[in-house]
Design a protein around this motif. Structure first.
Motif, PDB file in Angstrom:
ATOM      1  N   VAL A 114      -9.409  37.336  45.149  1.00 55.09           N
ATOM      2  CA  VAL A 114      -7.524  36.892  44.549  1.00 55.09           C
ATOM      3  C   VAL A 114      -6.558  37.877  45.014  1.00 55.09           C
ATOM      4  CG1 VAL A 114      -5.697  35.538  43.225  1.00 55.09           C
ATOM      5  CG2 VAL A 114      -8.483  35.627  43.285  1.00 55.09           C
ATOM      6  N   GLY A 163      -2.907  40.994  33.350  1.00 51.74           N
ATOM      7  CA  GLY A 163      -4.475  41.325  33.540  1.00 51.74           C
ATOM      8  C   GLY A 163      -5.473  41.455  35.022  1.00 51.74           C
ATOM      9  N   ARG A 164      -6.587  41.087  35.296  1.00 51.54           N
ATOM     10  CA  ARG A 164      -7.566  41.762  36.541  1.00 51.54           C
ATOM     11  C   ARG A 164      -7.073  41.646  37.259  1.00 51.54           C
ATOM     12  NH1 ARG A 164     -11.351  39.218  31.650  1.00 51.54           N
ATOM     13  NH2 ARG A 164     -10.300  37.184  32.869  1.00 51.54           N
ATOM     14  N   ILE A 165      -6.984  40.103  37.821  1.00 53.71           N
ATOM     15  CA  ILE A 165      -5.898  40.034  39.057  1.00 53.71           C
ATOM     16  C   ILE A 165      -5.015  40.592  39.404  1.00 53.71           C
ATOM     17  CG2 ILE A 165      -5.658  38.433  40.934  1.00 53.71           C
ATOM     18  CD1 ILE A 165      -6.994  35.860  39.372  1.00 53.71           C
ATOM     19  N   ASP A 185       4.519  40.555  31.207  1.00 52.31           N
ATOM     20  CA  ASP A 185       3.798  40.044  30.252  1.00 52.31           C
ATOM     21  C   ASP A 185       3.299  40.620  29.182  1.00 52.31           C
ATOM     22  OD1 ASP A 185       1.080  39.856  29.100  1.00 52.31           O
ATOM     23  OD2 ASP A 185       0.217  39.868  30.575  1.00 52.31           O
ATOM     24  N   PRO A 186       4.018  39.293  28.240  1.00 59.42           N
ATOM     25  CA  PRO A 186       4.304  39.522  26.764  1.00 59.42           C
ATOM     26  C   PRO A 186       3.137  40.478  25.909  1.00 59.42           C
ATOM     27  CG  PRO A 186       3.597  37.303  27.406  1.00 59.42           C
ATOM     28  CD  PRO A 186       4.321  38.269  28.036  1.00 59.42           C
ATOM     29  N   TYR A 187       1.944  40.027  26.338  1.00 60.53           N
ATOM     30  CA  TYR A 187       0.782  41.569  26.214  1.00 60.53           C
ATOM     31  C   TYR A 187       0.555  42.662  26.434  1.00 60.53           C
ATOM     32  CZ  TYR A 187       0.468  36.488  24.183  1.00 60.53           C
ATOM     33  OH  TYR A 187       0.430  34.535  24.417  1.00 60.53           O
ATOM     34  N   THR A 217      -0.520  34.477  35.463  1.00 63.73           N
ATOM     35  CA  THR A 217      -0.914  34.477  34.052  1.00 63.73           C
ATOM     36  C   THR A 217      -1.636  32.761  34.248  1.00 63.73           C
ATOM     37  OG1 THR A 217       0.902  32.348  33.849  1.00 63.73           O
ATOM     38  CG2 THR A 217       1.449  34.593  33.844  1.00 63.73           C
ATOM     39  N   THR A 223       3.503  28.805  29.386  1.00 65.13           N
ATOM     40  CA  THR A 223       3.324  29.495  30.759  1.00 65.13           C
ATOM     41  C   THR A 223       3.822  28.396  32.274  1.00 65.13           C
ATOM     42  OG1 THR A 223       1.357  29.365  31.283  1.00 65.13           O
ATOM     43  CG2 THR A 223       2.451  31.315  30.625  1.00 65.13           C
ATOM     44  N   ALA A 244      -1.361  32.445  43.006  1.00 66.93           N
ATOM     45  CA  ALA A 244      -2.792  32.093  43.052  1.00 66.93           C
ATOM     46  C   ALA A 244      -3.171  32.347  42.534  1.00 66.93           C
ATOM     47  CB  ALA A 244      -3.402  33.610  44.103  1.00 66.93           C
ATOM     48  N   ARG A 246      -2.119  29.527  38.942  1.00 65.53           N
ATOM     49  CA  ARG A 246      -2.421  28.002  38.928  1.00 65.53           C
ATOM     50  C   ARG A 246      -0.908  26.964  39.526  1.00 65.53           C
ATOM     51  NH1 ARG A 246      -6.534  28.129  37.891  1.00 65.53           N
ATOM     52  NH2 ARG A 246      -8.111  27.544  37.071  1.00 65.53           N
ATOM     53  N   ASP A 270      -1.521  29.420  46.681  1.00 65.43           N
ATOM     54  CA  ASP A 270      -2.974  28.967  46.859  1.00 65.43           C
ATOM     55  C   ASP A 270      -3.555  27.791  45.941  1.00 65.43           C
ATOM     56  OD1 ASP A 270      -6.249  28.912  47.447  1.00 65.43           O
ATOM     57  OD2 ASP A 270      -6.348  30.303  45.258  1.00 65.43           O
ATOM     58  N   HIS A 294      -6.529  26.826  47.048  1.00 64.52           N
ATOM     59  CA  HIS A 294      -6.923  27.311  46.118  1.00 64.52           C
ATOM     60  C   HIS A 294      -8.609  27.601  46.313  1.00 64.52           C
ATOM     61  CE1 HIS A 294      -7.457  26.617  41.608  1.00 64.52           C
ATOM     62  NE2 HIS A 294      -8.262  28.167  41.776  1.00 64.52           N
ATOM     63  N   TRP A 297     -10.261  33.120  45.454  1.00 63.57           N
ATOM     64  CA  TRP A 297     -11.450  33.272  44.460  1.00 63.57           C
ATOM     65  C   TRP A 297     -12.533  33.294  45.625  1.00 63.57           C
ATOM     66  CZ3 TRP A 297     -15.975  30.413  44.313  1.00 63.57           C
ATOM     67  CH2 TRP A 297     -15.999  28.906  44.796  1.00 63.57           C
TER      68      TRP A 297
END
Ligand code: NAD
Length: 330
Positions: A114, A163-165, A185-187, A217, A223, A244, A246, A270, A294, A297
């Motif tokens: 991604v 996050g990861r991506i 990112d609130p987290y 996200t 969101t 890429a 949602r 995407d 899409h 991935w």
């Protein structure tokens, strides 16, 4: 060896809604020792009728939304498994009430695919590759300088979600020469922020300052449409918007209007609010916009890993254990 094809009313089935992979041999091989089978339910077929009278222990889905009746009308359903990360096509509350495990497959290595795709979209937009390709094929030759191309040396990347991506994308944007990384990112915790040397900021400031705004996200009620007309209005005229993650995260009509008005430079998209986008969908006609289906991935390596992990989750549930990547824990 071909799997045993004889089934009985007791045969446990893992139903795959709208199957789209080349085959399901990996899942089939994993569950065959339990006497279980994969049941493909092709697009357009009514899932409830296809599943009626069968002992269905799991439903696997990619993008297809889980029909509300499936939660109540498939007795024995223990698992809804999303091939991929986002579980926005599953009603987690109802699944939890019915004690149906919902699981995703967050760690099949797609952060590389991604984030590569995000960079590919970015460069295609910023370097106007798709337009140039069409021009060269049409016999036009301008040797650049026909329309502005923003450089990105010492530019600022704004990542919404970290996050990861987003982290894999961060590494790649830095390699391109982006020197400043803003994260909303609130987290995001202090340790991660320091380890990655990124600046935490609120979303409005990110939109004001970033040369490239990239979304990473999940789609949740918090969101949905976070990039709306007001926030697009805060962005730089040269900003490139990348999505890429949602479709529902961006107000597509507002983004298309900003692109037509020249209020942002371009967009690489995407994912769409509705997939596939209907004819006339606003981004289809937007200028300096590169679109894909899409497919961020996908690589041959990632799809193999995805299906292998799906098979492992099916086995866990057949053994009476909860899935490893259980999302709606109770
Ligand atoms: P992740 O769970 O690793 O990261 C998501 C991040 O979003 C987390 O850091 C979380 O703290 C953050 N977040 C949550 N709420 C937020 C908010 N309100 N504002 C800002 N940040 C918020 O997920 P990931 O694996 O990096 O996936 C990111 C997105 O990419 C998801 O939407 C996923 O569905 C999508 N995805 C798309 C494709 C594709 O083919 N295009 C493939 C895989 C994943």
């Amino acid at each position: 060896m071909r799997a045993e094809t004889v089934t009985t009313p007791e045969t446990p089935f893992a139903a795959v809604l709208e199957p789209g992979y080349a085959d399901y041999a990996l899942e089939e091989a994993a569950i065959q020792p339990f006497g279980a089978r994969v049941l493909p339910v092709p697009a357009g077929e009514d899932a409830l009728s296809a599943l009626a009278d069968k002992n269905v222990f799991a439903v696997l889905t990619r993008e297809r939304r889980i029909d509300p009746a499936l939660y109540s009308d498939v007795p024995g359903l223990k698992l809804i498994l999303r091939y991929g990360v986002g579980v926005d096509n599953v009603d987690l509350k109802t699944a939890t009430e019915r004690r149906i495990h919902v699981a995703n497959i967050p760690d099949y290595g797609a952060e590389n695919e991604v984030s590569d795709h995000v960079i590919a979209l970015y460069l295609a937009v910023a370097r106007r590759i798709v337009t140039r390709d069409a021009e060269v094929r049409a016999g036009l030759w301008g040797v650049g300088q026909k329309s502005p191309v923003p450089g990105h040396r010492n530019a600022t990347i704004g990542l919404i979600g970290f996050g990861r991506i987003a982290r894999a994308a961060c590494t790649r944007f830095r390699a391109l020469g982006f020197s400043r990384v803003l994260v909303s990112d609130p987290y995001l915790d202090a340790k991660t922020r320091a380890a990655w040397d990124v600046e935490a900021t609120d979303l409005d400031s990110l939109c004001r300052q970033a040369d490239v705004v990239s979304l990473h996200t999940p789609l949740t009620e918090a969101t949905r449409n976070i990039i709306d007309a007001r926030r697009i209005g805060l962005m730089k005229e040269n900003a490139v918007v990348l999505n890429a993650s949602r479709g529902g995260l961006i107000d597509e009509k507002a983004l298309a209007e900003a692109l037509h008005a020249g209020n942002v430079f371009g967009a690489g998209i995407d994912v769409f609010e509705a997939e596939p986008p209907a004819p006339g969908s606003p981004l289809l006609g937007a200028p300096n916009t590169v679109l894909s289906d899409h497919c961020g991935w996908y690589s041959e390596a990632s799809v193999g890993e995805l299906q292998r992990r799906a098979g492992a989750e099916l086995v866990r549930v057949l053994e009476g254990a909860p899935p490893a990547n259980w999302v709606n824990r109770w």
